[in-house]
Design a protein around this motif. Structure first.
Motif, PDB file in Angstrom:
ATOM      1  N   THR A 152       0.810  -1.215   0.000  1.00 35.23           N
ATOM      2  CA  THR A 152       0.000   0.000   0.000  1.00 35.23           C
ATOM      3  C   THR A 152       0.843   1.264   0.000  1.00 35.23           C
ATOM      4  N   GLN A 153       2.071   1.177   0.492  1.00 32.05           N
ATOM      5  CA  GLN A 153       2.923   2.366   0.495  1.00 32.05           C
ATOM      6  C   GLN A 153       3.251   2.814  -0.926  1.00 32.05           C
TER       7      GLN A 153
ATOM      8  N   PHE B 246       0.322   7.970  -6.609  1.00 32.31           N
ATOM      9  CA  PHE B 246      -0.481   9.194  -6.536  1.00 32.31           C
ATOM     10  C   PHE B 246       0.408  10.428  -6.639  1.00 32.31           C
ATOM     11  N   GLY B 247       1.561  10.379  -5.992  1.00 31.69           N
ATOM     12  CA  GLY B 247       2.483  11.505  -6.053  1.00 31.69           C
ATOM     13  C   GLY B 247       2.953  11.776  -7.473  1.00 31.69           C
TER      14      GLY B 247
ATOM     15  N   ARG C 186       4.700   5.880   5.832  1.00 34.28           N
ATOM     16  CA  ARG C 186       4.252   4.488   5.882  1.00 34.28           C
ATOM     17  C   ARG C 186       5.431   3.524   5.826  1.00 34.28           C
TER      18      ARG C 186
ATOM     19  N   ILE D 228      -0.840  18.237  -3.065  1.00 37.54           N
ATOM     20  CA  ILE D 228      -1.297  16.858  -2.914  1.00 37.54           C
ATOM     21  C   ILE D 228      -0.167  15.887  -3.226  1.00 37.54           C
ATOM     22  N   ALA D 229       0.636  16.194  -4.238  1.00 38.89           N
ATOM     23  CA  ALA D 229       1.785  15.343  -4.572  1.00 38.89           C
ATOM     24  C   ALA D 229       2.781  15.320  -3.417  1.00 38.89           C
TER      25      ALA D 229
ATOM     26  N   MET E 245       3.515  10.756   2.773  1.00 41.74           N
ATOM     27  CA  MET E 245       2.844   9.559   3.277  1.00 41.74           C
ATOM     28  C   MET E 245       3.598   8.294   2.894  1.00 41.74           C
ATOM     29  N   PHE E 246       4.217   8.281   1.701  1.00 41.25           N
ATOM     30  CA  PHE E 246       5.015   7.136   1.300  1.00 41.25           C
ATOM     31  C   PHE E 246       6.135   6.891   2.297  1.00 41.25           C
TER      32      PHE E 246
ATOM     33  N   ALA F 213       1.430  13.116  -0.714  1.00 41.43           N
ATOM     34  CA  ALA F 213       1.509  11.701  -1.083  1.00 41.43           C
ATOM     35  C   ALA F 213       2.929  11.171  -0.905  1.00 41.43           C
TER      36      ALA F 213
ATOM     37  N   TYR G 200       0.843   5.367  -2.630  1.00 43.67           N
ATOM     38  CA  TYR G 200       1.102   6.784  -2.362  1.00 43.67           C
ATOM     39  C   TYR G 200       2.107   7.360  -3.352  1.00 43.67           C
TER      40      TYR G 200
ATOM     41  N   SER H 271      -2.319  20.694  -6.959  1.00 42.41           N
ATOM     42  CA  SER H 271      -1.780  19.415  -7.413  1.00 42.41           C
ATOM     43  C   SER H 271      -0.410  19.156  -6.809  1.00 42.41           C
TER      44      SER H 271
END
Length: 64
Positions: free
Chosen positions: A7-8, A14-15, A50, A39-40, A46-47, A43, A11, A36
Motif C-alpha cells: 500500500t505504500q 499518486f504523487g 508508511r 497533494i503530490a 505519506m510514502f 503523497a 502513495y 496538485s
C-alpha cells in the motif's frame, strides 16, 4: 499485515500522477496547479511515513 508492504507504493503512484497533473495545469496556465503540487507533496510524505512505520513494525516483531 502483508498488505502494508504494497500500500505504500500506492502513495508514490499518486504523487507521480499529481506531479504530472500539476505540470500539465502549469503549462495550460490553470490557476489550480499549486493544489496538485501540494497533494503530490503529501503523497510523497505519506510514502516515507508508511515506509518508516512498516520498518518499525517489522523491527518490533523481530525482537519478540
Amino acid at each position: 499485515m502483508g498488505y502494508l508492504k504494497y500500500t505504500q507504493y500506492v502513495y508514490i503512484l499518486f504523487g507521480v500522477y499529481f506531479i504530472y497533473d500539476g505540470i500539465v495545469k502549469l503549462n495550460e496556465n490553470n490557476e489550480a496547479y499549486p493544489l496538485s503540487f501540494v497533494i503530490a507533496g503529501m503523497a510523497v510524505f505519506m510514502f516515507f511515513f508508511r515506509r518508516r512505520f512498516l520498518n518499525k513494525y517489522n523491527d518490533r516483531n523481530k525482537k519478540q
